[in-house]
Design an enzyme around this catalytic site. Structure first.
Site, PDB file in Angstrom:
ATOM      1  N   HIS A 155       0.844  -1.197   0.000  1.00  0.00           N
ATOM      2  CA  HIS A 155       0.000   0.000   0.000  1.00  0.00           C
ATOM      3  C   HIS A 155       0.877   1.244   0.000  1.00  0.00           C
ATOM      4  O   HIS A 155       2.071   1.178   0.281  1.00  0.00           O
ATOM      5  CB  HIS A 155      -0.917   0.028   1.236  1.00  0.00           C
ATOM      6  CG  HIS A 155      -2.112  -0.870   1.116  1.00  0.00           C
ATOM      7  ND1 HIS A 155      -2.067  -2.207   1.448  1.00  0.00           N
ATOM      8  CD2 HIS A 155      -3.374  -0.630   0.692  1.00  0.00           C
ATOM      9  CE1 HIS A 155      -3.250  -2.753   1.241  1.00  0.00           C
ATOM     10  NE2 HIS A 155      -4.069  -1.826   0.769  1.00  0.00           N
ATOM     11  N   LYS A 159      -0.480   4.836   4.603  1.00  0.00           N
ATOM     12  CA  LYS A 159      -1.349   3.893   5.327  1.00  0.00           C
ATOM     13  C   LYS A 159      -0.797   3.677   6.734  1.00  0.00           C
ATOM     14  O   LYS A 159       0.407   3.494   6.917  1.00  0.00           O
ATOM     15  CB  LYS A 159      -1.457   2.563   4.568  1.00  0.00           C
ATOM     16  CG  LYS A 159      -2.456   1.612   5.208  1.00  0.00           C
ATOM     17  CD  LYS A 159      -2.835   0.475   4.269  1.00  0.00           C
ATOM     18  CE  LYS A 159      -3.697  -0.567   4.975  1.00  0.00           C
ATOM     19  NZ  LYS A 159      -4.976  -0.025   5.433  1.00  0.00           N
TER      20      LYS A 159
END
Ligand SMILES: NC(=O)c1ccc[n+]([C@@H]2O[C@H](COP(=O)([O-])OP(=O)(O)OC[C@H]3O[C@@H](n4cnc5c(N)ncnc54)[C@H](OP(=O)(O)O)[C@@H]3O)[C@@H](O)[C@H]2O)c1
Length: 271
Positions: A155, A159
């Protein structure tokens, strides 16, 4: 027409949902919230998301929302979601929860609230990911016991939880299909240094955080002489936003109950 309230309207997902609604006349964003003190407070929710002005002023809590709404869509942080849960439970508002990173006791609170209002909660609202969930169950049943299973996720650098809620859900599905408890068999990262040999009964998780990756997940089943990989790659947040809207629509007419995207995609809704 379904009237939506968006919690976390200034966030990446909040904006994507407002953009997705803009393309669909059956949706109306009637309320939007952001963190108290955020520069988004007082702004127009449409302007914030880069679509035409909606005439919806962003406020700092649901209690300040004057307009009635049908469903709250919440992609924020666990503590914020839990606050919103109290409001929605009390006022009988349906919820679509995309936030990830809940503790088991927070999940239990959501389940309790769902006895009084209808809630869809899913760590990943993408239709493709939910298809992968089905495929994983099949793969685990067919080859899981004879393979080493590793879950690799990547990600963007902003995040804040790891492994991703989606990776954990994938682990739960595989573990359940094999009659294992993920809490007992999960291994989060390895090393540095001597790690010992791999125990086939474990399920490994590897996390990558880099750049602007929207969300990649691979579940690797590695056996003797072959490997099977089930991979999903999201290239736009609109896939999650559209899934959240589908979930909100599916909730129509439901008074209570806890559901996930598997229910939304494969069980008939009430509309
Ligand atoms: N289920 C899925 O399909 C899916 C897909 C993508 C992401 N997610 C999850 O959704 C969550 C949000 O992701 P994101 O990428 O959109 O993160 P984000 O850009 O950080 O958005 C979260 C937003 O919530 C806001 N916020 C904080 N406190 C608040 C409050 N009291 N009231 C209202 N808003 C508040 C934050 O404001 P500030 O920035 O001002 O603090 C931020 O704008 C994460 O848990 C992520 O893992 C789920």
């Amino acid at each position: 027409m379904i009237r939506l309230a968006i919690s976390g309207a200034g966030g990446r997902m909040g904006k994507s949902i407002i953009q997705a609604c803009h393309a669909k006349p059956e949706w109306s964003v009637v309320a939007a919230t952001a963190r108290p003190g955020s520069p988004a407070i007082g702004e127009d929710a449409g302007w914030l998301a880069g679509v035409p002005v909606l005439g919806v002023e962003v406020v700092d809590r649901l209690a300040k929302v004057q307009q009635p709404f049908d469903v709250l869509i919440d992609f924020t942080q666990p503590v914020v979601t839990l606050d919103n849960l109290v409001y929605c439970r009390e006022h009988k508002r349906r919820m679509v929860i995309g936030t990830t990173g809940f503790t088991p006791s927070q999940r239990a609170e959501i389940a309790t609230a769902a006895k009084e209002t209808a809630i869809v909660v899913a760590p990943n609202m993408s239709v493709g990911v939910n298809l992968c969930f089905k495929l994983l169950e099949l793969a685990a049943q067919a080859i899981g016991a004879e393979t080493d299973i590793e879950i690799i996720e990547a990600h963007h650098r902003n995040k804040v939880d790891a492994p991703s809620g989606t990776a954990l859900r994938m682990g739960e599905i595989v573990a359940q299909a094999l009659g294992r408890d993920l809490q007992d068999c999960a291994v989060y990262g390895r090393g540095p240094g001597a790690t010992g040999k791999r125990d086939r009964k474990t399920i490994g998780f590897e996390t990558i955080r880099a750049g602007d990756i929207v969300g990649d997940h691979t579940v690797l089943f590695a056996g003797d002489g072959e490997r099977v990989e089930i991979t999903h790659k999201a290239s736009s947040r609109l896939t999650f936003a559209n899934g959240a809207l589908r979930a909100a629509s599916w909730l129509k007419g439901k008074q209570q109950g806890l559901y996930d995207m598997q229910d939304v995609l494969w069980k008939k809704g009430s509309e």
